[in-house]
Design a protein around this motif. Structure first.
Motif, PDB file in Angstrom:
ATOM      1  N   LEU A  32     -11.177  -2.253   0.158  1.00  0.00           N
ATOM      2  CA  LEU A  32     -11.305  -1.751  -1.211  1.00  0.00           C
ATOM      3  C   LEU A  32     -10.527  -2.597  -2.203  1.00  0.00           C
ATOM      4  N   MET A  33      -9.323  -3.014  -1.801  1.00  0.00           N
ATOM      5  CA  MET A  33      -8.506  -3.832  -2.704  1.00  0.00           C
ATOM      6  C   MET A  33      -9.129  -5.202  -2.933  1.00  0.00           C
ATOM      7  N   LEU A  34      -9.795  -5.739  -1.920  1.00  0.00           N
ATOM      8  CA  LEU A  34     -10.451  -7.058  -2.065  1.00  0.00           C
ATOM      9  C   LEU A  34     -11.643  -6.969  -3.014  1.00  0.00           C
ATOM     10  N   SER A  35     -12.336  -5.823  -2.968  1.00  0.00           N
ATOM     11  CA  SER A  35     -13.533  -5.676  -3.784  1.00  0.00           C
ATOM     12  C   SER A  35     -13.248  -5.228  -5.208  1.00  0.00           C
ATOM     13  N   ILE A  48       0.867  -1.192   0.000  1.00  0.00           N
ATOM     14  CA  ILE A  48       0.000   0.000   0.000  1.00  0.00           C
ATOM     15  C   ILE A  48       0.896   1.232   0.000  1.00  0.00           C
ATOM     16  N   GLY A  49       0.744   2.073  -0.993  1.00  0.00           N
ATOM     17  CA  GLY A  49       1.535   3.295  -1.045  1.00  0.00           C
ATOM     18  C   GLY A  49       1.042   4.311  -0.030  1.00  0.00           C
ATOM     19  N   LEU A 105       6.351   4.482  -6.351  1.00  0.00           N
ATOM     20  CA  LEU A 105       5.572   3.492  -5.614  1.00  0.00           C
ATOM     21  C   LEU A 105       4.891   2.509  -6.563  1.00  0.00           C
ATOM     22  N   GLN A 106       4.399   3.021  -7.694  1.00  0.00           N
ATOM     23  CA  GLN A 106       3.748   2.137  -8.661  1.00  0.00           C
ATOM     24  C   GLN A 106       4.740   1.131  -9.254  1.00  0.00           C
ATOM     25  N   LYS A 107       5.983   1.551  -9.417  1.00  0.00           N
ATOM     26  CA  LYS A 107       7.024   0.625  -9.911  1.00  0.00           C
ATOM     27  C   LYS A 107       7.264  -0.494  -8.907  1.00  0.00           C
ATOM     28  N   GLU A 108       6.987  -0.217  -7.628  1.00  0.00           N
ATOM     29  CA  GLU A 108       7.152  -1.236  -6.589  1.00  0.00           C
ATOM     30  C   GLU A 108       5.916  -2.129  -6.478  1.00  0.00           C
ATOM     31  N   GLY A 109       4.903  -1.851  -7.310  1.00  0.00           N
ATOM     32  CA  GLY A 109       3.735  -2.727  -7.373  1.00  0.00           C
ATOM     33  C   GLY A 109       2.657  -2.467  -6.339  1.00  0.00           C
ATOM     34  N   ILE A 110       2.509  -1.252  -5.887  1.00  0.00           N
ATOM     35  CA  ILE A 110       1.459  -0.974  -4.891  1.00  0.00           C
ATOM     36  C   ILE A 110       0.083  -1.227  -5.505  1.00  0.00           C
ATOM     37  N   SER A 148      -8.309  11.024 -17.396  1.00  0.00           N
ATOM     38  CA  SER A 148      -7.268  10.087 -16.942  1.00  0.00           C
ATOM     39  C   SER A 148      -7.105  10.144 -15.429  1.00  0.00           C
ATOM     40  N   SER A 149      -6.917   8.965 -14.822  1.00  0.00           N
ATOM     41  CA  SER A 149      -6.681   8.899 -13.378  1.00  0.00           C
ATOM     42  C   SER A 149      -6.006   7.575 -13.050  1.00  0.00           C
ATOM     43  N   ILE A 150      -5.488   7.442 -11.846  1.00  0.00           N
ATOM     44  CA  ILE A 150      -4.835   6.196 -11.456  1.00  0.00           C
ATOM     45  C   ILE A 150      -5.886   5.104 -11.281  1.00  0.00           C
ATOM     46  N   ASP A 151      -5.487   3.871 -11.481  1.00  0.00           N
ATOM     47  CA  ASP A 151      -6.437   2.759 -11.471  1.00  0.00           C
ATOM     48  C   ASP A 151      -6.290   1.916 -10.213  1.00  0.00           C
ATOM     49  N   ILE A 152      -6.067   2.566  -9.085  1.00  0.00           N
ATOM     50  CA  ILE A 152      -5.998   1.869  -7.807  1.00  0.00           C
ATOM     51  C   ILE A 152      -6.845   2.644  -6.800  1.00  0.00           C
ATOM     52  N   PRO A 153      -7.369   1.966  -5.762  1.00  0.00           N
ATOM     53  CA  PRO A 153      -8.187   2.681  -4.769  1.00  0.00           C
ATOM     54  C   PRO A 153      -7.359   3.681  -3.966  1.00  0.00           C
ATOM     55  N   VAL A 154      -8.035   4.743  -3.528  1.00  0.00           N
ATOM     56  CA  VAL A 154      -7.375   5.813  -2.772  1.00  0.00           C
ATOM     57  C   VAL A 154      -8.135   6.051  -1.471  1.00  0.00           C
TER      58      VAL A 154
END
Length: 396
Positions: free
Chosen positions: A392-395, A204-205, A227-232, A281-287
């Motif tokens: 959020l990540m689980l869903s 988690i970043g 952080l995204q390069k680290e796979g968050i 455009s936006s990031i594709d991970i939960p915030v």
């Protein structure tokens, strides 16, 4: 004979005109102005005659020495104080330079971030390697006196001005720490303010923004990419104790985190509307965002936009409630002023000023926030943010 009589008035008119012209040309201080401008000058003379008389009286009769420059500065300050808005103010040349330095991430002082919302100087952060940190001043201390000038007698603004100064000069700072009065002797130094820091918390970043200073959106983008390069798989954005800063930096970050839509809009005293919008455009991970009662202004723009657009979940406490925008004007003599010129609203038309943003999950926390080494076991707000993020990540 008739011809001569008819020419006489014309000749006399020319001679009079030439005479007037000669007077205007040969008289050093003669100026030709319109009647409207003349009336305006007379009106200004009457209006400021009282101020001039009072100034002269103070200079002649006041029992202590005071300069004309000090009185003029006081007059300029007084005009902004008359607005009743604590965010509008006049800057001397030195104060304006220090203000610009602080928004650029460096200034000469003692190296503390403070909250003055209640008229006290409550230290919310002591910057690493700063004179204050080296002397032992801590977050949570209240500054009550600087170089013999107390906050009770002079107010917080005067003390903040005193703390700024030339690099290497001595300064005495007295603080109240849990009802214990402590004296610190230190030297002013150049302080580099780290606007942003980040860490990978097991996938988690975590990004904390200290203040929305110059280029912080670019720094945010760089931290996020790393952080995204680290796979968050998710991002926690922490704006606790963030007093705000530049609106454009805040909206630029909102643009990275939300899809196409309205970020904020502002209204001035004539209801002129200005909008700030996000592209698709936006990031594709939960915030998840963490805020508290000291998250103000540009911080509230960000969390308000993300909450209304359902781009993030907000955790923490009700934010400060500063929903007004100031602009800086630099005057030709090096001085300047800051004035509130508009109020902003969230995409859902919510008023933030004197209200704040209500989190989706309210979690109280009275301890110190460890930004450089975030630990959920000692930080219930961060702990809740991680819990929400995992759901959020689980869903997703």
């Amino acid at each position: 004979m008739k011809l001569k009589k008819s020419l006489l008035p014309f000749v006399l008119g020319v001679l009079v005109t030439l005479a007037i012209g000669m007077v205007l040309i040969t008289t050093e201080h003669a100026v030709l102005i319109s009647s409207i401008k003349y009336d305006r000058l007379l009106d200004m003379d009457k209006k400021y005659e009282k101020a001039e008389k009072i100034k002269e009286e103070i200079l002649e009769e006041f029992y202590q020495e005071i300069s004309e420059e000090e009185l003029e500065i006081g007059m300029y300050r007084g005009m902004f104080e008359a607005t009743g808005d604590k965010y509008s103010r006049y800057f001397t040349e030195e104060e304006l330079e220090a203000y610009h330095d602080s928004t650029n991430g460096n200034y000469v002082g003692i190296g503390v971030l403070s909250d003055v919302s209640e008229g006290d100087i409550h230290i919310t952060r002591v910057f690493p390697e700063s004179p204050a940190e080296k002397a032992g001043i801590l977050a949570g201390d209240f500054i009550i006196e600087v170089d013999g000038v107390s906050i009770e007698d002079s107010g917080y603004e005067k003390l903040i001005d005193i703390m700024l100064g030339e690099e290497g000069t001595d300064i005495e700072v007295i603080v109240n720490r849990d009802e214990e009065i402590m004296v610190f002797n230190l030297q002013r130094g150049r302080v580099d303010i780290p606007f942003i820091s980040s860490k990978n918390l097991d996938g988690i970043g975590y990004i904390h923004i200290y203040q929305f200073g110059t280029d912080v959106s670019k720094e945010f983008k760089d931290h996020l990419k790393s952080l995204q390069k680290e796979g968050i798989r998710g991002l926690i954005l922490d704006v606790r104790d963030n007093p705000g800063g530049l609106v454009a930096e805040s909206t630029d970050i909102a643009d990275m985190l939300m899809k196409d839509g309205l970020i904020i809009y502002t209204l001035d005293n004539e209801d002129n509307r200005r909008t700030y919008k996000s592209d698709a455009s936006s990031i594709d991970i939960p915030v998840v965002c963490i805020a508290n009662e000291k998250s103000a202004s540009a911080s509230e723009i960000l969390i308000g936009a993300l909450q209304d657009s359902e781009s993030a979940v907000i955790v923490g406490e009700q934010s400060f409630g500063k929903g007004i925008v100031q602009g800086i004007t630099n005057l030709t003599d090096g001085t300047g002023y800051k004035i509130t010129y508009s109020q902003y609203f969230t995409p859902n038309d919510n008023v933030i000023h004197q209200v704040g943003v209500t989190p989706d999950y309210i979690v109280p926390f009275e301890g110190s926030i460890n930004i450089l080494d975030p630990n959920p076991e000692q930080d219930p707000q961060l702990d809740k943010a991680i819990e929400v993020m995992e759901e959020l990540m689980l869903s997703k």
